[in-house]
Design an enzyme around this catalytic site. Sequence first.
Site, PDB file in Angstrom:
ATOM      1  N   SER A  31      49.381  40.821  46.238  1.00 42.11           N
ATOM      2  CA  SER A  31      48.121  40.052  46.213  1.00 42.11           C
ATOM      3  C   SER A  31      47.227  40.365  47.401  1.00 42.11           C
ATOM      4  CB  SER A  31      48.408  38.549  46.261  1.00 42.11           C
ATOM      5  OG  SER A  31      49.112  38.149  45.141  1.00 42.11           O
ATOM      6  N   HIS A  62      44.772  40.938  41.757  1.00 40.71           N
ATOM      7  CA  HIS A  62      45.604  42.045  41.286  1.00 40.71           C
ATOM      8  C   HIS A  62      44.761  42.899  40.349  1.00 40.71           C
ATOM      9  CE1 HIS A  62      49.741  40.960  42.645  1.00 40.71           C
ATOM     10  NE2 HIS A  62      49.083  39.840  42.900  1.00 40.71           N
ATOM     11  N   HIS A  84      53.939  39.015  37.556  1.00 36.88           N
ATOM     12  CA  HIS A  84      54.922  38.108  38.149  1.00 36.88           C
ATOM     13  C   HIS A  84      55.712  37.392  37.062  1.00 36.88           C
ATOM     14  CE1 HIS A  84      51.596  38.605  40.958  1.00 36.88           C
ATOM     15  NE2 HIS A  84      52.457  38.403  41.934  1.00 36.88           N
ATOM     16  N   TYR A  86      56.227  34.280  36.828  1.00 36.03           N
ATOM     17  CA  TYR A  86      55.562  33.047  36.383  1.00 36.03           C
ATOM     18  C   TYR A  86      54.450  33.309  35.366  1.00 36.03           C
ATOM     19  CZ  TYR A  86      52.120  34.345  39.983  1.00 36.03           C
ATOM     20  OH  TYR A  86      51.209  35.029  40.733  1.00 36.03           O
ATOM     21  N   GLU A  87      54.047  34.564  35.213  1.00 33.78           N
ATOM     22  CA  GLU A  87      52.993  34.867  34.240  1.00 33.78           C
ATOM     23  C   GLU A  87      53.541  34.984  32.827  1.00 33.78           C
ATOM     24  OE1 GLU A  87      49.892  37.844  35.446  1.00 33.78           O
ATOM     25  OE2 GLU A  87      51.308  38.168  37.078  1.00 33.78           O
ATOM     26  N   ALA A 114      52.348  39.458  49.436  1.00 35.60           N
ATOM     27  CA  ALA A 114      51.867  38.391  50.306  1.00 35.60           C
ATOM     28  C   ALA A 114      52.966  37.337  50.309  1.00 35.60           C
ATOM     29  CB  ALA A 114      50.579  37.813  49.754  1.00 35.60           C
ATOM     30  N   MET A 213      56.826  35.026  45.644  1.00 27.83           N
ATOM     31  CA  MET A 213      57.093  34.862  44.204  1.00 27.83           C
ATOM     32  C   MET A 213      57.244  36.201  43.481  1.00 27.83           C
ATOM     33  SD  MET A 213      54.171  32.018  43.454  1.00 27.83           S
ATOM     34  CE  MET A 213      53.834  30.686  44.628  1.00 27.83           C
ATOM     35  N   SER A 214      57.602  37.232  44.200  1.00 28.06           N
ATOM     36  CA  SER A 214      57.658  38.551  43.534  1.00 28.06           C
ATOM     37  C   SER A 214      58.759  39.407  44.142  1.00 28.06           C
ATOM     38  CB  SER A 214      56.308  39.247  43.691  1.00 28.06           C
ATOM     39  OG  SER A 214      56.070  39.585  45.046  1.00 28.06           O
ATOM     40  N   ASN A 237      50.322  32.955  55.438  1.00 28.69           N
ATOM     41  CA  ASN A 237      50.255  31.527  55.809  1.00 28.69           C
ATOM     42  C   ASN A 237      51.621  31.096  56.326  1.00 28.69           C
ATOM     43  OD1 ASN A 237      50.714  31.950  52.675  1.00 28.69           O
ATOM     44  ND2 ASN A 237      51.857  30.114  53.258  1.00 28.69           N
ATOM     45  N   HIS A 249      45.720  29.792  46.912  1.00 34.73           N
ATOM     46  CA  HIS A 249      45.627  31.236  46.654  1.00 34.73           C
ATOM     47  C   HIS A 249      44.420  31.818  47.403  1.00 34.73           C
ATOM     48  CE1 HIS A 249      46.488  34.943  44.601  1.00 34.73           C
ATOM     49  NE2 HIS A 249      45.314  34.975  44.017  1.00 34.73           N
TER      50      HIS A 249
HETATM   51  N1  HPA Z   1      54.944  30.773  49.167  1.00 35.02           N
HETATM   52  C1  HPA Z   1      55.135  31.549  48.086  1.00 35.02           C
HETATM   53  N2  HPA Z   1      54.382  32.616  47.822  1.00 35.02           N
HETATM   54  C2  HPA Z   1      53.410  32.927  48.695  1.00 35.02           C
HETATM   55  C3  HPA Z   1      53.160  32.154  49.845  1.00 35.02           C
HETATM   56  C4  HPA Z   1      53.974  31.008  50.086  1.00 35.02           C
HETATM   57  O1  HPA Z   1      53.824  30.270  51.078  1.00 35.02           O
HETATM   58  N3  HPA Z   1      52.115  32.738  50.494  1.00 35.02           N
HETATM   59  C5  HPA Z   1      51.760  33.829  49.771  1.00 35.02           C
HETATM   60  N4  HPA Z   1      52.529  33.946  48.686  1.00 35.02           N
END
Ligand code: HPA
Length: 275
Positions: A31, A62, A84, A86-87, A114, A213-214, A237, A249
């Site tokens: 991402s 993406h 992903h 989740y998609e 990310a 998540m990937s 983050n 996001h």
């Molecule tokens: N958690 C899960 N996926 C993420 C995060 C997070 O804090 N930041 C960027 N992708």
Amino acid sequence: MGQLYDNAMEIAQRIRSRCDRKVDLCVILGSGLGAFVDALENAVVIPYSEIEGFPTSSVHGHAGNLVFGQLNGKDLVVMQGRVHYYECGDLKRVTLPVRILHCLGCTRMIVTNAAGAANPNFNAGELMLITDHLNMMMAGSPLIGLNEDQFGARFPDMSEPYNRQLSDIIRQTAKKQGLLLREGVYCASHGPEYETPAEVRLFQKLGADAVGMSTVPEVVVANHMLMKVAGISCLTNKAAGLSDTKLSHAEVMECGKKVAHDFVTLLRDSVSAML
Ligand code: HPA
């Protein structure tokens, strides 16, 4: 022949009919990290949507392009965006591109993503070399189901999921550039909701330094096919519960843009050293 193997081979053939360059190394961009493709020479861009059977992503940030390009005249192929779990709720679909890349000749893969910093010493805007992972995608493994022996063994070894030599090249490149490169364990949960603070505390106890998540499904499948893998997380983050701000996001994308320069130079010089 296995169904999945036949599919992956067929799709690889379709790609070859568009661009017939020999590639041994592939890069998957996460991402907000798509800017790496601007560093490539002689790029040939093929949108996933133009490759029949290639999974497409619906996530903002993406781009959804397969990009053949060169660094110092040496070929590589880049996935600008990924699908992903989740998609689509289907780990076979999520990992099909890696099967296809292997059919195209790739034996080495650099994955990027990310991620949130779960290690309290790590900060937003830093990069992390992935040294190992935790698969907390409750859906399990992309290898569940009949094993397709053409791809790999029923019970693949995972004792070195991220290859030492490739990781060392990234480490040394960061050192040369004077860039702070954290190292740690990437923990994947399925998403799409961000983790709760309690989940982050659990993952910390299990040894997680970053959460995302990937990546893990693709790395499992690459290891199944005995590909050598290295991974870089862009910490966008602090993970939930480690700061006062809410996760979004938009924040992830914004931070991705800020570290894009460091990320692109690290990846460009590391990959150049590998080619
Ligand atoms: N958690 C899960 N996926 C993420 C995060 C997070 O804090 N930041 C960027 N992708």
